[in-house]
Scaffold this motif. Structure first.
Motif, PDB file in Angstrom:
ATOM      1  N   SER A 101       0.906  -1.089   0.158  1.00 53.96           N
ATOM      2  CA  SER A 101      -0.107   0.010   0.086  1.00 53.96           C
ATOM      3  C   SER A 101       0.806   1.301  -0.094  1.00 53.96           C
ATOM      4  O   SER A 101       0.313   2.144   0.398  1.00 53.96           O
ATOM      5  CB  SER A 101      -0.968  -0.048   1.176  1.00 53.96           C
ATOM      6  OG  SER A 101      -0.204   0.171   2.477  1.00 53.96           O
ATOM      7  N   ARG A 104      -0.558   4.553  -1.148  1.00 55.05           N
ATOM      8  CA  ARG A 104      -1.647   5.351  -0.555  1.00 55.05           C
ATOM      9  C   ARG A 104      -0.953   6.448   0.621  1.00 55.05           C
ATOM     10  O   ARG A 104      -2.067   7.125   1.207  1.00 55.05           O
ATOM     11  CB  ARG A 104      -2.344   4.254   0.208  1.00 55.05           C
ATOM     12  CG  ARG A 104      -3.199   3.516  -0.498  1.00 55.05           C
ATOM     13  CD  ARG A 104      -4.054   4.080  -1.679  1.00 55.05           C
ATOM     14  NE  ARG A 104      -4.919   5.199  -0.970  1.00 55.05           N
ATOM     15  CZ  ARG A 104      -6.151   5.335  -0.235  1.00 55.05           C
ATOM     16  NH1 ARG A 104      -6.653   3.919   0.140  1.00 55.05           N
ATOM     17  NH2 ARG A 104      -6.590   6.229   0.421  1.00 55.05           N
ATOM     18  N   ASP A 143      -7.605  -0.371   1.987  1.00 50.95           N
ATOM     19  CA  ASP A 143      -7.573   0.759   1.358  1.00 50.95           C
ATOM     20  C   ASP A 143      -8.537   2.066   1.929  1.00 50.95           C
ATOM     21  O   ASP A 143      -8.306   3.325   1.961  1.00 50.95           O
ATOM     22  CB  ASP A 143      -8.074   0.769  -0.211  1.00 50.95           C
ATOM     23  CG  ASP A 143      -6.973   0.310  -1.172  1.00 50.95           C
ATOM     24  OD1 ASP A 143      -5.895   0.789  -0.985  1.00 50.95           O
ATOM     25  OD2 ASP A 143      -7.077  -0.903  -1.629  1.00 50.95           O
ATOM     26  N   THR A 147      -7.148   5.532   4.751  1.00 44.14           N
ATOM     27  CA  THR A 147      -7.797   6.583   4.640  1.00 44.14           C
ATOM     28  C   THR A 147      -8.295   7.379   5.944  1.00 44.14           C
ATOM     29  O   THR A 147      -7.962   8.589   6.427  1.00 44.14           O
ATOM     30  CB  THR A 147      -9.020   6.844   3.576  1.00 44.14           C
ATOM     31  OG1 THR A 147      -8.660   6.226   2.312  1.00 44.14           O
ATOM     32  CG2 THR A 147      -9.495   8.322   3.449  1.00 44.14           C
ATOM     33  N   THR A 218     -13.519  -0.259  -2.050  1.00 42.73           N
ATOM     34  CA  THR A 218     -12.698   0.661  -1.597  1.00 42.73           C
ATOM     35  C   THR A 218     -13.122   2.140  -1.307  1.00 42.73           C
ATOM     36  O   THR A 218     -12.319   3.204  -0.922  1.00 42.73           O
ATOM     37  CB  THR A 218     -11.283   0.736  -2.169  1.00 42.73           C
ATOM     38  OG1 THR A 218     -11.496   1.453  -3.525  1.00 42.73           O
ATOM     39  CG2 THR A 218     -10.736  -0.670  -2.486  1.00 42.73           C
ATOM     40  N   GLY A 221     -10.922   4.593  -3.145  1.00 45.49           N
ATOM     41  CA  GLY A 221      -9.754   4.957  -2.528  1.00 45.49           C
ATOM     42  C   GLY A 221      -8.333   4.294  -3.467  1.00 45.49           C
ATOM     43  O   GLY A 221      -7.547   4.714  -3.357  1.00 45.49           O
ATOM     44  N   HIS A 222      -8.726   3.078  -3.634  1.00 46.06           N
ATOM     45  CA  HIS A 222      -7.914   2.301  -4.570  1.00 46.06           C
ATOM     46  C   HIS A 222      -7.507   3.035  -5.802  1.00 46.06           C
ATOM     47  O   HIS A 222      -6.516   2.472  -6.526  1.00 46.06           O
ATOM     48  CB  HIS A 222      -8.075   0.820  -4.862  1.00 46.06           C
ATOM     49  CG  HIS A 222      -7.138   0.022  -5.209  1.00 46.06           C
ATOM     50  ND1 HIS A 222      -6.020  -0.389  -4.742  1.00 46.06           N
ATOM     51  CD2 HIS A 222      -6.916  -0.630  -6.254  1.00 46.06           C
ATOM     52  CE1 HIS A 222      -5.393  -1.295  -5.429  1.00 46.06           C
ATOM     53  NE2 HIS A 222      -5.931  -1.220  -6.616  1.00 46.06           N
ATOM     54  N   SER A 225      -5.768   8.751  -7.459  1.00 49.55           N
ATOM     55  CA  SER A 225      -4.247   8.923  -7.010  1.00 49.55           C
ATOM     56  C   SER A 225      -4.237  10.308  -6.009  1.00 49.55           C
ATOM     57  O   SER A 225      -3.087  10.172  -5.132  1.00 49.55           O
ATOM     58  CB  SER A 225      -3.230   8.997  -8.097  1.00 49.55           C
ATOM     59  OG  SER A 225      -3.689  10.279  -8.946  1.00 49.55           O
ATOM     60  N   PHE A 227      -4.983  12.310  -2.973  1.00 46.03           N
ATOM     61  CA  PHE A 227      -5.738  11.944  -1.676  1.00 46.03           C
ATOM     62  C   PHE A 227      -6.914  13.016  -1.191  1.00 46.03           C
ATOM     63  O   PHE A 227      -7.831  12.830  -0.677  1.00 46.03           O
ATOM     64  CB  PHE A 227      -4.740  12.063  -0.693  1.00 46.03           C
ATOM     65  CG  PHE A 227      -5.259  11.807   0.734  1.00 46.03           C
ATOM     66  CD1 PHE A 227      -5.542  10.245   1.124  1.00 46.03           C
ATOM     67  CD2 PHE A 227      -5.446  12.451   1.900  1.00 46.03           C
ATOM     68  CE1 PHE A 227      -6.033   9.824   2.417  1.00 46.03           C
ATOM     69  CE2 PHE A 227      -5.838  12.159   3.238  1.00 46.03           C
ATOM     70  CZ  PHE A 227      -6.095  10.860   3.210  1.00 46.03           C
TER      71      PHE A 227
END
Length: 400
Positions: A101, A104, A143, A147, A218, A221-222, A225, A227
């Protein structure tokens, strides 16, 4: 004498400066409204929901630390319990997923800090699974958890992830993927109602809905890119019905109409196109559109098609909005505002087409109350249900 150059609207333009000032004023006003809602007795959760859904979401992670727990009705005083890793049946798989991960975490984060957060990420996941043995880990769960960890820290993230796992994410954490597949079945009925041409093309290509699986499980979230875009979507999803991510998936497909129809009409080509989600999406526009579609086509109207010979209810069907109080909500004000909006045709920013005014008063009132559902949650319906016998229920209704 040199001719006078025309003034351009650039970084130093007064017009551009006014725009920045206006944006900053709106931002300050929103922060003030959020603060007021948090300081109310009791906390005005309905207002917090509106702030989370409206343009820009909750603005900062500092605000999210205060508001996200309120949206999930989670007490924040609990202390995470210690975790015994080696005896946990999911430890090896969780470890592998967390080690993969790296992307992330924020670029440029020192390795030592990232590795510490990865250890916390493992502990949160194992702690929730140990405390709730009915939940089953799935690849992609981390994922979502990462967050919450990056925004809230380990203590708050543990509490919110546990509540989320037993409510919004509950169907993804069954022993099988049956309920997850069932939720994916809502995607095509939404697309069919909005754009039959795209629906027919996808049906002919037999592309199915698996391309959206990672989006759904997810909460995007996955696949995103940036955030900032991820947490903006989390603001939206936390303030809405658990099925809102599938509506957002539908608006992404619909937004890409031209790409879809220009693609080769075969499963492999279309699956490849759709699974590669663009990173430059107009997120605020799509969030607004997803809310509109939820209003127009609530889950109860899609259930017969989505069920596809299955009568089993998902956990989403018993969503009760986490016992949020409705005493301070004023649906009459919302209805009046929406009535004014309905009387003024507006210009659709994407197509340039005029949005038609609803033809009947009954249709308007129904949309207004369903708009309340999107903005305020299921509790708002309790306020107006006695006056409007036809008021839609937020709970999903499945048919045999």
């Amino acid at each position: 004498m040199n001719p006078k150059k025309p003034r351009s609207v650039g970084a130093s333009s007064p017009l551009n400066g006014f725009g920045k000032q206006d944006a900053e004023l709106k931002r300050k006003r929103k922060v003030a409204e959020i603060t007021q809602a948090l300081n109310a007795t009791p906390v005005d959760v309905a207002a917090l929901r509106r702030m989370a859904i409206s343009e820009g979401g909750l603005l900062t992670d500092e605000i999210r630390c205060q508001v996200w727990p309120r949206l999930l009705n989670v007490p924040v005083s609990s202390i995470p319990e210690p975790v015994e890793r080696e005896n946990n049946k999911d430890y090896n798989q969780v470890l592998l997923d967390v080690q993969r991960s790296l992307r992330r975490f924020p670029p440029g984060m020192p390795d030592e800090q990232r590795e510490g957060l990865q250890e916390e990420l493992i502990d949160i996941i194992l702690r929730v699974l140990h405390k709730n043995p009915q939940l089953h880990y799935y690849q992609g769960y981390h994922d979502i958890v990462v967050t919450f960890l990056l925004v809230l820290g380990e203590r708050l993230a543990t509490a919110l992830v546990e509540k989320l796992s037993t409510h919004h994410l509950r169907d993804f954490m069954d022993p099988t993927m049956d309920n997850t597949k069932h939720i994916l079945n809502y995607l095509m009925p939404i697309i069919e109602r909005v754009n039959p041409e795209v629906y027919d093309f996808m049906q002919e290509a037999e592309v199915g809905t698996i391309f959206a699986l990672s989006w759904l499980i997810t909460w995007f979230g996955h696949v995103l890119s940036d955030f900032r875009h991820v947490v903006r979507l989390y603001d939206f999803f936390l303030a809405c019905h658990p099925l809102m991510p599938i509506y957002f998936a539908a608006v992404i497909v619909l937004y890409r109409e031209e790409e879809v129809l220009d693609c080769e009409c075969d499963m492999a080509s279309l699956h490849h196109l759709l699974s590669q989600i663009p990173q430059d999406l107009p997120y605020e526009t799509l969030i607004s559109r997803a809310g509109d579609l939820f209003v127009q086509f609530p889950p109860s109207e899609l259930a017969r098609e989505a069920v596809q010979q299955r009568s089993q209810q998902t956990a989403s069907s018993t969503f009760k909005d986490f016992e949020l109080a409705s005493a301070q909500q004023r649906p009459d004000t919302v209805l009046r505002r929406r009535r004014q909006e309905q009387q003024q045709p507006s210009l659709d920013g994407q197509t340039g087409a005029l949005v038609a005014v609803q033809p009947t008063a009954r249709r308007f009132v129904r949309l207004a109350v369903m708009g309340l559902t999107v903005a305020l949650g299921a509790a708002a319906l309790a306020v107006v249900n006695s006056a409007l016998e036809w008021a839609p229920k937020l709970d999903l209704q499945f048919f045999p």
